[in-house]
Motif scaffolding. Structure first.
Motif, PDB file in Angstrom:
ATOM      1  N   THR A  43      15.484  73.564  40.802  1.00 28.76           N
ATOM      2  CA  THR A  43      16.138  73.858  42.070  1.00 28.76           C
ATOM      3  C   THR A  43      15.403  74.996  42.763  1.00 28.76           C
ATOM      4  O   THR A  43      15.113  76.019  42.138  1.00 28.76           O
ATOM      5  N   HIS A  55      22.131  73.245  38.550  1.00 31.46           N
ATOM      6  CA  HIS A  55      22.219  74.705  38.680  1.00 31.46           C
ATOM      7  C   HIS A  55      22.449  75.384  37.324  1.00 31.46           C
ATOM      8  O   HIS A  55      23.100  76.429  37.243  1.00 31.46           O
ATOM      9  N   LEU A  78      17.494  77.655  49.294  1.00 28.04           N
ATOM     10  CA  LEU A  78      18.952  77.533  49.388  1.00 28.04           C
ATOM     11  C   LEU A  78      19.649  78.855  49.713  1.00 28.04           C
ATOM     12  O   LEU A  78      20.682  78.874  50.372  1.00 28.04           O
ATOM     13  N   ALA A 116      21.153  78.983  37.497  1.00 20.18           N
ATOM     14  CA  ALA A 116      21.410  79.618  38.792  1.00 20.18           C
ATOM     15  C   ALA A 116      21.440  81.139  38.668  1.00 20.18           C
ATOM     16  O   ALA A 116      21.811  81.681  37.619  1.00 20.18           O
ATOM     17  N   VAL A 160      26.481  82.016  45.589  1.00 15.77           N
ATOM     18  CA  VAL A 160      26.334  82.136  44.146  1.00 15.77           C
ATOM     19  C   VAL A 160      27.652  82.600  43.535  1.00 15.77           C
ATOM     20  O   VAL A 160      28.527  83.125  44.229  1.00 15.77           O
ATOM     21  N   TYR A 191      15.684  77.845  44.778  1.00 12.70           N
ATOM     22  CA  TYR A 191      16.664  78.785  45.300  1.00 12.70           C
ATOM     23  C   TYR A 191      16.108  79.604  46.465  1.00 12.70           C
ATOM     24  O   TYR A 191      16.873  80.146  47.264  1.00 12.70           O
ATOM     25  N   CYS A 210      25.286  77.270  44.586  1.00  9.51           N
ATOM     26  CA  CYS A 210      24.317  77.649  43.553  1.00  9.51           C
ATOM     27  C   CYS A 210      25.052  78.208  42.338  1.00  9.51           C
ATOM     28  O   CYS A 210      24.945  79.395  41.995  1.00  9.51           O
ATOM     29  N   SER A 213      26.450  69.822  38.958  1.00  4.64           N
ATOM     30  CA  SER A 213      25.940  71.180  39.103  1.00  4.64           C
ATOM     31  C   SER A 213      25.599  71.824  37.773  1.00  4.64           C
ATOM     32  O   SER A 213      24.781  72.752  37.716  1.00  4.64           O
TER      33      SER A 213
END
Length: 312
Positions: A2, A197, A7, A200, A278, A4, A248, A193
């Protein structure tokens, strides 16, 4: 992997970096006492104070075996509803002070009385101790107030709020609603997720499994609804539910799954995933635009549900 960098915006990155400076990503490798010290220090650094007009009183709910500390926030002479709030912290961290300003602001902005519950923590008190305290807090609120009761919580606290909602169906004073903020509800870690994530910022699947093991000890409680509300086979007759998650965050799919199951069972549920957010972003509500907007969504949801409205 991912991305980030795409995002997450600059404001949120600044919040993540500030958080990591107080609470490093490897904190779960420390002892529980060290983790609590680190977490408490971080919460003090983010403490935003009380809004004008809010008062707080620390008290206790007496049970046959122990007292449960609570803090009652008031902003108006006569509130029209009670918000029972359960704090986050992976079932091992936090207390009345960790979410003190969040509860004060929720009280001031909604006008409702907020009761924060300092439930027992693991590993000293393993599951179902926290759930039992949450149930005792609900029973106390139902017996003390003649006002609508809303359940609210973030992360681990969202888990407790949902578990109480499942356990109090049919109660004469059943909650009028529940607002769950990036809750962990015991979802399927092989999909959604949990996969996209898993690493994350702010919360990883490794963190989640650590908290789960500490809470449960050596037992497998994955099928226990009081520990994992998504394990229930009946999602009917639950109170109107608003779930707000962070994009996230490995836990976001729990919110989606929970909302879907309530809706499929004929209930009212609304799930909103905050883009680019987050886990733990409540502490960013004064510095990050997206977090500020989300906190307003949370307040609006609590206000609507306490009035019996369903604007979703």
């Amino acid at each position: 992997m991912t991305d980030y960098a795409k995002l997450i915006d600059a404001e949120t990155w600044a919040f993540i970096e500030r958080t990591n400076s107080y609470y490093p990503p490897d904190t779960i490798d420390y002892t529980i006492d060290q983790q609590r010290g680190i977490y408490d220090r971080m919460c003090r650094q983010f403490f935003a104070g009380y809004p004008e007009g809010v008062t707080a009183q620390t008290a206790a709910i007496k049970t046959p075996s122990h007292d449960i500390p609570i803090r009652i926030y008031r902003a108006l002479p006569e509130a029209s509803a009670i918000v029972l709030y359960f704090h986050g912290g992976g079932f091992i961290l936090g207390g009345l002070d960790s979410h003190d300003d969040v509860c004060a602001e929720l009280c001031q902005r909604s006008g409702y009385e907020v009761v924060s519950v300092d439930y027992r923590l693991a590993p000293e008190h393993k599951h179902p101790a926290a759930f039992d305290d949450a149930m005792s807090a609900f029973a106390w609120a139902a017996g003390t107030y003649r006002l609508p009761i809303l359940l609210c919580g973030d992360s681990a606290g969202g888990n407790l709020a949902a578990a109480v909602s499942h356990a109090t169906r049919g109660h004469g004073r059943a909650p009028v609603g529940q607002v769950l903020i990036y809750p962990g509800l015991g979802g399927d870690q092989s999909t959604g997720s949990y996969v996209t994530h898993a690493e994350a910022p702010m919360l990883t699947v490794r963190d989640l499994n650590f908290y789960k093991q500490i809470r449960a000890g050596e037992r497998d409680v994955s099928g226990d609804v009081t520990s994992a509300p998504l394990a229930d086979t009946d999602f009917s007759d639950l109170p109107p539910t608003v779930i707000i998650t962070a994009q996230c965050d490995p836990l976001s799919s729990d919110g989606e799954a929970y909302s879907s199951r309530i809706s499929t069972a004929g209930g009212k549920a609304w799930w909103f995933e905050e883009p680019g957010m987050v886990h733990g972003y409540l502490r960013a509500r004064h510095t990050v635009g997206r977090a500020r907007a989300s906190f307003s969504r949370i307040v609006d949801a609590a206000s609507a549900l306490c009035k019996g409205d369903w604007p979703y």
